[in-house]
Write an enzyme that holds these catalytic residues in place. Structure first.
Site: not given
Ligand code: NAI
Ligand code: AKG
Length: 447
Positions: A126, A166
């Site tokens: 991430k 995201d």
């Protein structure tokens, strides 16, 4: 058993004491995975979970860019390469002022289990930045994305690490990021997912997280002989995941009552239908406005400032905004109002106390790492299509997405069914996700 969990968490806390979201995500996994490790000799005594909570690599870098007034701005860029035991690092990029190491490490850790659950060969990662896209012009977004990628490109690749979107990173940002990667590397590869359809993207990727969250809710309801049709649904958020969760609920005949953003929520007791949702999509994705504007267009609805929608009576709750947006008191309110099913579209939207409240009441509750895995699964399908240099139809991708969500549901039952028949989806998702990664780590030795 409790002392094993405590000793492990004390050690993780000692090393990461200043990272509350990361510790929360680790605690939630440890509660169910450590008892499983203790009962299984092949995993016991090998410090596998201790290895899994330590990122393989953490990158932090400076991102300088020039705003529209000519001033030089400085942000922080990050990429957490958490675990590559079963495939290249894979996971989104978040651009939001709250982004820090704790938030990205929790997201990367969750991603490892989630990606494993999809059955596709993807490790977990991430990244993102504390850059705030709110109020920025398209040119400013482009300059920021180009600058961000001018460092990140060294560390990623279609067989190394494949980022995606995201919060704050959608199709527009992926385009700018891809453009700079392609220029610097001089190659056209599937290094990012969530791409536009004409340059390597997959049909259904924008819809996949929201659709998958609803498919998962359907599977859970089916275990009780129930369906989505006719149910009242409360959705939080109004971004990518919330929009497509709402769309699928409407398509399946449910009544969607709410949407929200960080300023509050709108409650439309007549239901948000396809036409009203199209207005929200235009408002959020093109005009980039606030959800409160909905009530100017549809005056019968009301806007509740500064609150979350969990006080609205519903059968199904879909938290699709952000982490820790649903507290213990909200969980109690949902239960008191008759809510029977919670399927998380966001990552870790419920606090640990809220999760325990749902589980104690034995309602259908799915953690995001299981119920929102449709997004990254479809990213995996985008990677496959890029490798094959071939595109599947909308129907083909949607069919595969449905199959993947059904498989994840089955894995949760396999590892999470309690003696009394209650399905503990947290336990099921954590153990099923863990087993595949742990087996790969054991096979590859101490590296
Ligand atoms: N985009 C994807 O494919 C996936 C996203 N997720 C998760 O879903 C959640 C939403 O992400 P996206 O819809 O992609 O982002 P987005 O940027 O499209 O939308 C984010 C939404 O959350 C709301 N929000 C953000 N901070 C908030 C706060 N403090 N209070 C209330 N609302 C807030 C925003 O107003 C917006 O409606 C996040 O937790 C993300 O990690 C999970 C899996 C995949
Ligand atoms: O599609 C992806 O790779 C990212 C999805 C994601 O960030 C998530 O599942 O939270």
């Amino acid at each position: 058993m409790k002392s094993n969990i405590k000793a492990f968490l004390d050690l993780v806390k000692e090393r990461n004491g200043h990272e509350p979201e990361f510790l929360q995500a680790v605690e939630e996994v440890a509660e169910t995975v450590i008892p499983y490790i203790v009962e299984h000799d092949i995993y016991y005594g090998k410090n596998i979970l201790l290895r899994m909570v330590e990122p393989e690599r953490v990158l932090q870098f400076r991102v300088c860019w020039i705003d529209d007034s000519g001033e030089i701005q400085v942000n922080r860029g990050y990429r957490i390469q958490m675990n590559s035991a079963i495939g290249p690092y894979k996971g989104g990029l978040r651009f939001h002022p709250t982004v820090n190491m704790s938030i990205l490490k929790f997201l990367a850790f969750e991603q490892v289990f989630k990606n494993s659950l999809t059955t596709l060969p993807m490790g977990g990662g991430k990244g993102g930045s504390d850059f705030d896209p709110k109020g920025k012009s398209d040119d400013e977004i482009m300059r920021f994305c180009h600058s961000f990628m001018s460092e990140l490109f060294r560390h990623i690749g279609s067989n190394t690490d494949v980022p995606a979107g995201d919060i704050g990173v959608g199709g527009r940002e992926i385009g700018f990021l891809f453009g700079m990667y392609k220029k610097l590397r001089n190659e056209f590869t599937g290094v990012l997912t969530g791409k536009g359809l004409s340059w390597g993207g997959s049909l259904i990727r924008p819809e996949a997280t929201g659709y998958g969250t609803v498919y998962f809710a359907e599977s859970m309801l089916k275990t009780k002989g129930l369906g989505i049709k006719g149910k009242n649904v409360v959705v939080s958020g109004s971004g990518n995941v919330a929009q497509y969760a709402a769309e699928k609920c409407i398509q399946l005949g449910a009544k969607v009552l709410t949407l929200s953003d960080s300023s509050g929520y709108i409650h439309d007791s007549e239901g948000i239908d396809a036409k009203k949702l199209a207005y929200v999509m235009e408002l959020k994705n093109v005009k980039r406005g606030r959800i409160s504007e909905y009530v100017k267009k549809y005056p019968k609805a009301k806007f509740v400032a500064g609150k979350t929608p969990w006080e609205v009576k519903c059968d199904i709750a879909l938290p699709c905004a952000t982490q820790n947006e649903l507290h213990e008191s909200d969980a109690k309110m949902l239960l008191a109002n008759g809510c029977i099913c919670v399927s998380e579209g966001a990552n870790m939207p419920s606090t640990i106390q809220a999760v325990h409240t749902f589980q104690k009441a034995k309602i259908l509750y799915a953690p995001g790492k299981a119920s929102n895995a449709g997004g990254v699964a479809t990213s995996g399908l985008e990677m496959t299509q890029n490798s094959l240099r071939f595109n599947w139809t909308r129907e083909e991708v949607d069919k595969k997405l449905k199959e993947i969500m059904a498989n994840i549901h089955n894995s949760c039952i396999e590892y999470g069914k309690e003696k009394d028949g209650y399905i503990n989806y947290v336990k099921g998702a954590n153990i099923a996700g863990f087993v595949k990664v742990a087996d790969a780590m054991l096979a590859q030795g101490v590296v």
